[in-house]
Design an enzyme around this catalytic site. Structure first.
Site, PDB file in Angstrom:
ATOM      1  N   HIS A 279      45.321  44.048  44.370  1.00  0.00           N
ATOM      2  CA  HIS A 279      45.693  45.339  43.813  1.00  0.00           C
ATOM      3  C   HIS A 279      45.386  46.441  44.842  1.00  0.00           C
ATOM      4  CE1 HIS A 279      46.357  47.960  40.225  1.00  0.00           C
ATOM      5  NE2 HIS A 279      45.626  48.811  40.927  1.00  0.00           N
TER       6      HIS A 279
ATOM      7  N   ASP B  25      46.774  40.021  40.578  1.00  0.00           N
ATOM      8  CA  ASP B  25      46.493  41.376  40.125  1.00  0.00           C
ATOM      9  C   ASP B  25      46.105  41.380  38.653  1.00  0.00           C
ATOM     10  OD1 ASP B  25      46.352  44.142  40.013  1.00  0.00           O
ATOM     11  OD2 ASP B  25      48.475  44.345  39.551  1.00  0.00           O
TER      12      ASP B  25
ATOM     13  N   SER C 100      50.079  51.661  40.649  1.00  0.00           N
ATOM     14  CA  SER C 100      48.920  51.630  39.758  1.00  0.00           C
ATOM     15  C   SER C 100      48.948  52.815  38.782  1.00  0.00           C
ATOM     16  CB  SER C 100      47.638  51.612  40.596  1.00  0.00           C
ATOM     17  OG  SER C 100      46.509  51.310  39.799  1.00  0.00           O
TER      18      SER C 100
END
Length: 766
Positions: free
Chosen positions: A729, A699, A424
């Protein structure tokens, strides 16, 4: 034929791909006919509910069919199916499967005397609302198809349509249905349970965050409200949607901080593989030079943005002690031989939306990665927004990377192979570091592993980004507030206070990154007298993990200069020994003689330890809330529809508000390639090292990953893309509790091993 023209293709409900849709419609008609003769309120609600579900199936199925025909043109390649259009097709398919299971359950039990009509009426109505909202999403996706060019998820034409325009299109979507009875329906079964638990925790935490009762009443309120949100999914949905729409970034930070509380912070040591080395390292902001390939030297920039110069914190994890890590010689404290330095080194950056979490909160999978890979892992604790917005974190990660190359011997590695790994926000920072290396002529990493990485830090329209309206872990409001805090601090995201000298106008102790302060708050001394909640007095260098039990202090430093330097300047304290037990460690303050010795209590039995952990839970929550309130004393809940004194914050959390998301999220993100690597030039991207990207079918960042991988592939770069289904996610943080999440984590290990060029070991990785 264009994508828009292809939408006019005829639809056949009898096609094999839509057999499940036809089955759901038939089951709805069967149940509707059964309850048509039932005059009770519950019976009539069921009759109307089944008719509505059947109608929605008929409306949604053609839309899915049309998108299914054009979705393959947006894939990375023919062997890697995955993009936002496919994702929504998958979501609708899962909704239909959910409806079929519900219809069959009702068919089997509707004749029973114990059949609960009111309960199942709510379930059927929720399914109908879900299908209706997904139908609105599919219509919006068709509009988005007309905005761009075929095969382009982010096209030049799409940039002419603003985020506000997309948000106005979403006003007709009922987001409450995604967070109530059907919460998490699109994920695998193991993740559904986890996500429901987290959602209940978030709803309960919001009451503690905004009301802040006394410590005893906090514990009682948590039990009561948690049960209420478990039994009343509609109340939970209202609370979660309103939190997403109105709560500030401080709430997001505080909730995500719960993973580092004293109770939850001990979970990695209980359920994850033990590591021999788990040290927190303080990297001093000293001048550092790097040799270019042509022999010239370049100065590495010292991080100084927003908060001035300060040490960069990092955590070193290793499954075995290696030369350079050990302060003694020959054998470690348990008598095991010390291994020679590893030829490889993994440098990791954690996720958390640029505003929260740390290396400690990501130990859930980092411990296992260190054991599976058999190489040292250095995880960087960069400073967090909004106190330290862009580009502070990028500066710190770049500096930590260069420091690690120059001091690899202290990390138990020769750094012949160095791979940057991140998930991320951390993956975004790793990309920025690799591009900085190209720009400055520094040694490039030997590989990049990027998990669900955002490469376009802006809310340009894209189909996968629409998934955030139904994501329990990354709802739209959270994502936008994190983006605003990191990229647009001048737009009210909480820009830091600065003095005339350019440094943050705070005490010297506060110059440490916020993640370090939060970690220190979460890891209070286990031996503070009288059960006090006050923090242990430590030096700047002793910001680390809590003391550990049932071990003697580490051996004294040897006479070797590099070992002395490591002890005096970098090492804080060890987190776990080779059995995962807590050990006290002597720490030394940089540049001084003061030492703080953490004494270790006798290790209690399992039941006693669990009792101590439970008793510390509420105090940790209170301490977390105390930090949040001290950082921002102003009210965090100020919806536009209400005056400050009209209703209490908790009452507003449970109200049904009609509010356009476009009211708040009106800000411009700069097109900086180090903020959004998608904007980087072709010349820079061509020089990136081999890159492995892992994304998820569900996601919001999926389209980022697909388009970035396609661009690298067109430029001739070595790039691979994996798209995993059924996981959310941030799934890596749940790898110890979900079989599917653990499988995804092991796929990450395999890709990192390929980048390092390591031989596969007998560890079960396929």
């Amino acid at each position: 034929m264009s994508a828009a023209d292809d939408l006019s293709a005829p639809f056949e409900l009898a096609s094999p791909a839509f057999a499940m849709y036809q089955l759901l419609k038939e089951l709805c008609l069967n149940n509707a006919e059964f309850f048509r003769r039932d005059d009770s309120e519950g019976g009539q609600r069921l009759h109307a509910g089944f008719l509505a579900v059947g109608d929605h199936v008929g409306l949604v199925a053609p839309l899915v069919h049309r998108l299914r025909r054009v979705a393959p043109s947006f894939d990375f390649n023919s062997s890697t199916p995955g993009n936002g259009y496919r994702s929504f097709n998958s979501v609708v398919d899962m909704c239909v499967v959910h409806g079929v299971k519900l219809c069959r359950q009702i068919c089997d039990g509707r004749d029973s005397f114990l059949f609960r009509k009111s309960h199942y009426a709510k379930e059927v109505e929720a399914c109908g609302h879900l299908l209706a909202s997904l139908g609105s999403c599919l219509q919006l996706l068709q509009t988005m198809l007309s905005w761009g060019r075929p095969g382009e998820l982010f096209s030049p034409e799409a940039e002419n349509h603003t985020a506000e325009e997309l948000l106005r299109h979403t006003e007709a979507i009922n987001m409450y249905c995604f967070y109530g009875r059907c919460l998490g329906f699109q994920y695998c079964e193991s993740m559904q349970k986890i996500l429901k638990t987290i959602s209940i925790m978030m709803a309960s935490f919001s009451e503690l965050y905004y009301s802040r009762p006394g410590l005893l009443s906090q514990a009682t309120a948590t039990l009561v409200t948690g049960g209420r949100y478990l039994l009343d999914p509609e109340l939970r949905a209202r609370r979660l949607v309103n939190i997403s729409q109105y709560a500030t970034v401080d709430f997001c930070k505080s909730f995500w901080l719960l993973s580092e509380m004293e109770l939850l912070g001990r979970v990695p040591g209980m359920v994850c593989p033990a590591v021999a080395v788990n040290k927190v390292i303080s990297i001093p902001p000293e001048p550092l030079e790097h040799a270019r390939p042509d022999g010239s030297r370049v100065a590495v920039p010292i991080p100084d943005a927003h908060i001035g110069t300060a040490p960069v914190q990092a955590r070193l994890l290793s499954a075995a002690r290696r030369e350079g890590m050990e302060m003694g010689e020959g054998r470690d404290a348990r008598g095991q031989p010390v291994l020679p330095p590893s030829s490889a080194l993994v440098i990791h950056c954690h996720g958390g939306g640029f505003v929260s979490q740390s290396s400690h909160s990501h130990e859930m999978y980092l411990r296992e990665w260190a054991c599976q890979l058999g190489v040292p892992v250095l995880s960087v604790d960069y400073s967090l927004a909004p106190r330290a917005p862009f580009p502070r974190a990028l500066q710190e990660v770049l500096y930590a990377y260069c420091w690690a190359l120059h001091n690899a011997h202290l990390l138990g590695s020769t750094a012949e192979k160095v791979v940057l790994v991140g998930d991320s926000a951390g993956a975004n920072l790793n990309l920025g570091v690799a591009m900085k290396c190209v720009e400055l002529g520094l040694r490039r990493p030997d590989g990049l592993f990027l998990a669900y990485v955002p490469v376009l830090v802006s809310f340009l329209p894209s189909p996968s980004r629409l998934l955030c309206i139904m994501d329990p872990l990354l709802p739209f409001g959270f994502m936008m507030r994190c983006l605003k805090a990191y990229a647009c601090p001048g737009d009210g995201a909480g820009s830091p206070r600065s003095s005339a000298s350019g440094k943050d106008d705070t005490e010297s102790f506060e110059e440490v990154s916020e993640s370090d302060l939060l970690e220190l708050a979460a890891h209070k001394s286990a031996v503070s007298g009288g059960g006090s909640d006050t923090l242990t007095t430590v030096s700047l260098a002793s910001l680390g993990s809590r003391p550990e039990a049932d071990q003697s202090p580490e051996e004294p430093a040897s006479a070797r200069p590099e070992a002395d330097g490591m002890l005096d300047r970098y090492v804080l304290r060890c987190d776990t020994d080779s059995q995962g037990r807590e050990v006290p460690v002597l720490t030394t303050e940089p540049g001084g003689d003061e030492q703080v010795l953490f004494e270790a209590p006798c290790e209690p039995g399992l039941s006693a330890r669990l009792g101590l952990a439970v008793s510390s839970l509420t105090s940790s929550v209170a301490n977390t809330l105390g930090l949040a309130s001290s950082r921002k004393p102003a009210a965090c809940w100020q919806p536009r529809e209400h005056t400050a004194g009209s209703r209490s914050p908790v009452a507003q959390l449970d109200a049904l508000h009609h509010r356009s998301p476009s009211e708040e999220f009106q800000f411009q993100v700069p097109k900086d390639p180090y903020l959004s690597p998608y904007y980087a030039s072709d010349d820079v991207l061509r020089q990136l090292p081999p890159t492995s990207i892992l994304s998820l079918q569900l996601d919001p960042c999926l389209d980022d990953c697909v388009m970035f991988a396609r661009r690298l592939d067109r430029l001739g770069c070595r790039v691979s893309l994996d798209v995993v289904d059924g996981l959310p996610h941030g799934f890596l943080n749940f790898s110890a509790f979900s079989k599917e999440a653990h499988g995804g984590s092991m796929l990450c290990v395999k890709r990192i091993r390929d980048l390092l060029g390591l031989a596969r070991q007998g560890d079960g990785v396929q």
